[in-house]
Design a protein around this motif. Structure first.
Motif, PDB file in Angstrom:
ATOM      1  N   ARG A 217       0.846  -1.195   0.000  1.00 37.63           N
ATOM      2  CA  ARG A 217       0.000   0.000   0.000  1.00 37.63           C
ATOM      3  C   ARG A 217       0.883   1.246   0.000  1.00 37.63           C
ATOM      4  O   ARG A 217       1.719   1.426   0.895  1.00 37.63           O
ATOM      5  N   ASP A 218       0.669   2.098  -1.002  1.00 40.94           N
ATOM      6  CA  ASP A 218       1.376   3.384  -1.061  1.00 40.94           C
ATOM      7  C   ASP A 218       2.882   3.205  -0.898  1.00 40.94           C
ATOM      8  O   ASP A 218       3.538   3.869  -0.085  1.00 40.94           O
ATOM      9  N   GLU A 219       3.440   2.274  -1.682  1.00 37.10           N
ATOM     10  CA  GLU A 219       4.888   2.043  -1.698  1.00 37.10           C
ATOM     11  C   GLU A 219       5.435   1.471  -0.393  1.00 37.10           C
ATOM     12  O   GLU A 219       6.655   1.421  -0.198  1.00 37.10           O
ATOM     13  N   ALA A 220       4.564   1.046   0.525  1.00 35.20           N
ATOM     14  CA  ALA A 220       5.007   0.422   1.770  1.00 35.20           C
ATOM     15  C   ALA A 220       4.293  -0.909   1.951  1.00 35.20           C
ATOM     16  O   ALA A 220       3.179  -1.104   1.445  1.00 35.20           O
ATOM     17  N   SER A 222       2.283  -3.524   4.175  1.00 33.38           N
ATOM     18  CA  SER A 222       1.401  -3.532   5.326  1.00 33.38           C
ATOM     19  C   SER A 222       1.253  -4.972   5.806  1.00 33.38           C
ATOM     20  O   SER A 222       0.699  -5.815   5.091  1.00 33.38           O
ATOM     21  N   GLN A 231       3.402  -1.147   9.310  1.00 33.68           N
ATOM     22  CA  GLN A 231       4.001  -0.676   8.070  1.00 33.68           C
ATOM     23  C   GLN A 231       5.503  -0.934   8.105  1.00 33.68           C
ATOM     24  O   GLN A 231       6.159  -0.703   9.129  1.00 33.68           O
ATOM     25  N   ASP A 233       9.281  -1.384   5.344  1.00 31.27           N
ATOM     26  CA  ASP A 233       9.853  -1.280   3.999  1.00 31.27           C
ATOM     27  C   ASP A 233      10.102  -2.664   3.401  1.00 31.27           C
ATOM     28  O   ASP A 233       9.789  -2.916   2.238  1.00 31.27           O
TER      29      ASP A 233
END
Length: 448
Positions: A217-220, A222, A231, A233
């Protein structure tokens, strides 16, 4: 005689070399699916902290040179597609060409793999994987770019990697389904200070939380547990290792946990086919309890046993106490045999003692009537150099020795040249005396 070995890792290489020791004239062929032999996952750690890696390269080169000298053929990038036990034949694909091999004996040494059930390519690109040289390089790049790392699984490997990433300045979250770290190997009394030490170093520890899923989600990433959502990396899974058995799933008998069933000599349900390394269970303790514990030491030993048994089933897989040792921060940790948690759910009447001196913590469990040592856990400062003590405890438990036997050795071993610390003898004598008092109280109770 023609011997084919599927898998060129530690178990397969050891089996091949042992076969050559046993017979100088037999034909030995290793079939390896990857483009490399003897991949060392621990090389990842050394590279992260810029330690020399020459030892890994040297051992690998020495092994390859030995294979050549011993006339052992190795085929890399060779994928086995079919095995026909009735015809003693193997079909494989190498460089786009289908080939067939016939064997007199077949040794299975395909190793293990992580089963995480993630098919999303973009998520997999953010998972640390250590199953080949290429994945190792990719994972080094991932760690270098990441700020947040989540480790799923708080056993020995998860703990060691958490400490490593913390030293690199990463924000580390460790998710563990058990009540505390290393839940299956150590009791809480032995782990509580380690947990506090890691928390002090900045670890975000989440016990009693089971991993459920991960989404992007949104480059991260979850990560969802049964309680919370986090969250991160990148992720490293330190759990769900399973044997790599797909190519034999329709032709062999399996144990309920997916390991290959073997007899005591490591022969499978198909005559002339043997299994070793991460494909099999190990027998531990006097009750022959079986566990799946994939370790390099187990792989090498089982490979050697298989190599000898090809020439006559004479060597059984040894029964030994389940043992583990690790070094975290300033302490060495050792666990051998049963934990208190395991004994609480068993029918065994046991005696427990705990000993503490400066920088040393010892927990001992024995059978109440006989004094047979059932489990020992030790936490000691690295500067105490406890490796001799760990080895002695392992040998004592493997021999089925009692607390009385160990306690009376005090007069033999103490002195300036003692290999074991005096505190150990204090601890085991305290344990023995405590057990004797309980037995005496029990006798008085029945007498009344």
């Amino acid at each position: 005689m023609k011997i084919i070995i599927i898998g060129g890792s530690f178990a397969g290489i050891q089996a091949a070399m042992t076969c050559r020791e046993m017979d100088q004239d037999c034909e030995i062929i290793i079939l390896e699916a990857s483009d490399d032999l003897l991949f060392y996952p621990v090389e990842f750690r050394s590279r992260l902290v810029s330690e020399p890696t020459e030892s890994f390269t040297t051992e690998k080169n020495n092994s390859i040179d030995t294979l050549i000298e011993q006339r052992i053929e190795c085929y890399l990038n060779t994928y086995v597609t079919h095995i026909q036990p009735d015809k003693k034949s193997i079909t494989c694909k190498r460089q786009g060409i289908i080939e067939q091999f016939h064997y007199d004996y077949l040794i299975l040494a395909m190793g293990s793999q992580q089963s995480i059930g993630i098919t999303d390519v973009h998520i997999n690109e953010r998972i640390i994987s250590l199953d080949s040289q290429q994945s190792l390089k990719d994972s080094l790049s991932l760690v270098g770019q990441a700020e947040k790392i989540m480790i799923i699984g708080g056993g020995q490997y998860g703990i060691e990697m958490s400490e490593l990433y913390l030293t690199l300045g990463k924000q580390v979250t460790l998710l563990e389904a058990g009540e505390h770290l290393a839940f299956k190997l150590f009791d809480h009394w032995m782990m509580k200070d380690l947990q506090n030490d890691l928390l002090h170093e900045g670890l975000i520890l989440k016990c009693n939380e089971s991993y459920q899923s991960v989404t992007l989600r949104d480059e991260a990433l979850s990560v969802k547990s049964h309680r919370n959502q986090y969250q991160t990396d990148i992720i490293q899974f330190a759990m769900n290792v399973e044997p790599n058995t797909k190519i034999v799933e329709d032709i062999l008998r399996f144990n309920p946990d997916g390991t290959i069933w073997t007899d005591a000599f490591l022969e499978t349900s198909q005559s002339s086919i043997y299994a070793c390394g991460d494909l099999i269970k190990w027998r531990f303790g006097q009750q022959n309890e079986e566990y799946y514990l994939p370790l390099i030491s187990h792989a090498k030993l089982s490979g050697r046993i298989v190599g000898m048994n090809i020439f006559g089933n004479k060597h059984k897989l040894p029964n030994s106490p389940r043992a583990i040792a690790m070094t975290i921060l300033d302490y060495d940790y050792f666990s051998c045999g049963k934990t208190l948690q395991e004994l609480k759910y068993s029918q065994v009447d046991y005696h427990l003692s705990r000993y503490q001196s400066e920088g040393l913590f010892i927990q001992c469990l024995s059978q109440i009537d006989t004094g047979e040592i059932l489990g020992v856990q030790i936490r000691g400062l690295k500067k105490l150099h406890l490796s001799s003590l760990f080895s002695s405890v392992l040998i004592a438990m493997q021999a089925g020795l009692t607390d009385y036997f160990l306690a009376v050795q005090m007069n033999v071993y103490q002195g300036h040249q003692a290999l074991l610390p005096d505190a150990w003898f204090d601890a085991i004598n305290q344990h023995y005396q405590g057990r004797q008092r309980r037995l005496q109280a029990k006798e008085r109770y029945h007498a009344d």
